[in-house]
Scaffold this motif. Structure first.
Motif, short mmCIF file in Angstrom:
data_model
loop_
_atom_site.label_atom_id
_atom_site.label_comp_id
_atom_site.label_asym_id
_atom_site.label_seq_id
_atom_site.Cartn_x
_atom_site.Cartn_y
_atom_site.Cartn_z
N GLU A 154 0.84 -1.19 0.00
CA GLU A 154 0.00 0.00 0.00
C GLU A 154 0.88 1.25 0.00
O GLU A 154 1.92 1.30 0.67
N ALA A 155 0.46 2.24 -0.76
CA ALA A 155 1.27 3.45 -0.92
C ALA A 155 1.39 4.19 0.41
O ALA A 155 0.47 4.20 1.22
N GLU A 178 -0.23 9.17 -1.13
CA GLU A 178 -1.13 9.11 -2.28
C GLU A 178 -1.66 10.50 -2.56
O GLU A 178 -2.34 11.08 -1.73
N ALA A 191 -3.96 12.78 -5.08
CA ALA A 191 -5.02 12.59 -6.07
C ALA A 191 -5.68 13.91 -6.40
O ALA A 191 -6.13 14.63 -5.51
N SER A 243 -1.79 13.56 -9.85
CA SER A 243 -2.01 12.35 -9.07
C SER A 243 -0.79 11.45 -9.20
O SER A 243 -0.27 11.26 -10.30
N ASP A 299 1.72 8.37 -6.55
CA ASP A 299 1.91 7.86 -5.20
C ASP A 299 3.36 7.51 -4.97
O ASP A 299 4.14 7.42 -5.91
#
Ligand SMILES: Nc1ncnc2c1ncn2[C@@H]1O[C@H](COP(=O)(O)OP(=O)(O)OP(=O)(O)O)[C@@H](O)[C@H]1O
Ligand SMILES: [Mg+2]
Lengths: 302, 251
Positions: free
Chosen positions: B3-4, B7, B9, B25, B27
């Motif tokens: 999992e980043a 992140e 966005a 966007s 990550d």
């Protein structure tokens, strides 16, 4: 700290070196009390980078707290000192909460404005003499004893409290708290980038400086047994700021050197001529221009 | 992929009519070195400002460790583990190099509302600060006032201060800017040594360094991310070459 210690030693010895009579002791007490106020202002200006032009108001709040108690016949230091320091700290906390949100010239102006507010409030306190001021019933008692009426006791009390303020401030400056404060003066962005918000540190410093100045106000009121709105005048704030700058912002001991130097110079010139203010003004200008780093700087180089 | 850690966005920022961050966007994974490249004025520093909390975006979300941080200030984000260095060196000139780093250690080591004990004698703070200075090769200069360090040494100190924060993500804005060839070599070596220990968002103009260090590269042009990919793919991307690398190689 060496120069400040020499000055303190000199003040300790002064009563035995021919400065023991009333007039000299009154003058020296005034110098020590203003030095104490200057030490507290140094914490703000030299330590935290907060250039306050309203510091006399803290002194005044402390002195007027004493006046209110004196008028109610509450004159024992055990009550007066904590109440006066608390009142000054509270005033500093409330005004500082607003002022510290600003910076630079705005901070100078807003502290000046709060100081003037306090000044006009004191002038309008008719019950306590208004513009004319208020004469105390007498000096504070300490646990019922009238010790402070003895000039020598008062002299050494002022000296002791000045030394305490100086050492305490020095210690705080070197602590974790003081490190954050000093760092935020040099570069607030850097301090925030490592995770500190400077605001609460500055506010606590502002309130602490207010408390110490409030104590100085109590001592000054006892020294003269008289309190007037002039305690809070912006000129007095200016004098305090000048003492700090004259002494030097590079070291805390500058506050002591600056204040003692300022008071003695004022006195000496006053003896030379009644037009002493004409000389004093330009001397101040010259000292700012040529005494880089203040008196402390001169001593370091010399 | 795990999992980043960071992140980003739909991030947007305009200065007047100019879209400096335009729907960005991307990550950063834990332990990844993610480089952001782009021509002068592309909006890289502005992006770092928004990630670190010195500038508020107009729109978009920034999640760090699964948590929305877009409303938090610089100090708060720093305490969460986001450390940034500045494109224009930002140290405490009147503090020694050691004290610069010790302040960062202090920020994460209990309360700083302590008024009595001398901070300069706290072993716990000094030892960790010294370790950070040693990590960037500045140990021998620990006692020197930061204001007296050379430009390259100040860049090293910036890095040491960031490391002393024990962050989870380092935001480095041109750590090599203005460094001479020897200093560059040394700094690249240091960054290489950090690989895997820290996630790093690296903004840098030195393409050699970027391609030597980055796990992934995002290319920012006029505020837009035109590509995010592995270095080899970025190198081969025609649009990127046209927008940026071509200029660089022609220069
Ligand atoms: N506070 C501001 N107000 C208005 N415009 C700004 C502001 N800050 C940056 N800009 C503009 O935004 C654009 C992006 O600037 P930024 O500093 O983010 O670029 P950069 O990619 O970091 O450039 P460089 O490689 O030169 O460091 C530039 O055109 C710049 O002039
Ligand atoms: Mg930039």
């Amino acid at each position: 700290m060496r120069a400040a210690l020499v000055v303190l030693a000199g003040l300790a010895a002064a009563p035995f070196l021919g400065f023991g009579e009333g007039y000299s002791l009154t003058l020296l007490a005034r110098a020590m009390i203003l030095a104490m106020a200057a030490v507290s202002l140094w914490l703000l200006v030299g330590g935290a980078g907060l250039v306050s032009l309203g510091h006399a108001a803290m002194l005044g709040v402390g002195a007027y707290a004493l006046v209110v108690l004196d008028d109610a016949r509450i004159t024992d230091a055990v009550v007066v000192v904590p109440v006066a320091m608390g009142a000054a700290a509270f005033f500093a906390l409330v005004t500082g909460a607003v002022a510290i949100r600003t910076s630079g010239v705005h901070f100078i102006m807003i502290t000046l404005a709060f100081g003037q507010m306090a000044f006009f409030t004191a002038s309008s306190l008719a019950a306590y003499g208004g513009d004319d001021g208020y004469t105390l019933y007498g000096r504070m008692t300490v646990l019922g004893h009238r010790w402070l009426e003895d000039r020598l006791v008062f002299h050494y009390l002022c000296l002791g409290l000045l030394a305490l303020a100086l050492l305490g401030t020095q210690m705080v400056l070197g602590s974790r708290f003081g490190r954050v404060l000093r760092a935020a003066r040099e570069n607030a962005l850097r301090v925030e980038a490592v995770g500190f918000s400077p605001y609460p540190y500055r506010l606590v410093a502002y309130a602490a400086a207010g408390a110490v100045a409030g104590l100085a106000g109590v001592l000054l009121a006892n020294a003269t047994e008289f309190v007037a709105p002039s305690y809070l005048a912006w000129q007095r704030s200016g004098d305090l700021l000048f003492m700090v700058i004259l002494g030097g912002l590079g070291s805390l001991q500058g506050a002591v050197l600056g204040a003692v130097g300022f008071v003695l110079l004022e006195e000496w010139l006053g003896h030379l001529t009644e037009h002493w203010r004409l000389i004093f003004g330009p001397l101040l200008v010259l000292s700012v221009l040529f005494l880089k780093g203040g008196l402390v700087g001169v001593l370091r180089r010399g | 992929m795990a999992e980043a850690l960071l992140e980003v966005a739909g991030l947007r920022k305009r200065f007047g009519g100019l879209a400096v961050t335009d729907d960005v966007s991307f990550d950063v994974a834990p332990g990844e070195i993610h480089a952001v490249i782009g021509p002068n004025g592309a909006g890289k520093t502005t992006l770092i400002h928004q990630l670190s909390g010195t500038l508020r975006p107009d729109a978009g979300s920034i999640r760090f460790g699964g948590r929305e941080i877009v409303g938090m200030g610089l100090a708060r984000r720093a305490r969460l583990g986001l450390a940034r260095s500045f494109q224009i060196t930002s140290v405490l000139p009147g503090f020694s190099a050691l004290e610069n780093a010790a302040l960062a250690v202090q920020a994460r080591s209990g309360s700083s509302f302590r008024f009595l004990r001398a901070a300069a004698t706290e072993r716990g703070l000094n030892d960790e600060a010294m370790a950070a200075l040693n990590a960037v090769g500045l140990g021998a200069r620990a006692g020197v006032m930061a204001g007296r360090l050379s430009h390259g040494e100040k860049r090293q100190l910036e890095l040491a201060v960031a490391l002393a924060m024990r962050p989870r993500l380092l935001l480095l804005d041109e750590p090599l800017a203005g460094a001479g060839p020897e200093e560059t070599e040394r700094l690249v070596g240091i960054l290489r040594g950090l690989r895997g220990q820290y996630a790093i968002l690296l903004v840098e103009h030195d393409m050699q360094a970027v391609f030597a260090l980055a796990d992934r590269i995002s290319v920012l042009v006029y505020g837009r991310v035109i590509a995010t990919d592995l270095p080899a793919v970025i190198r081969a991307n025609a649009e990127v070459r046209a927008a940026y690398l071509g200029e660089d190689e022609a220069a």
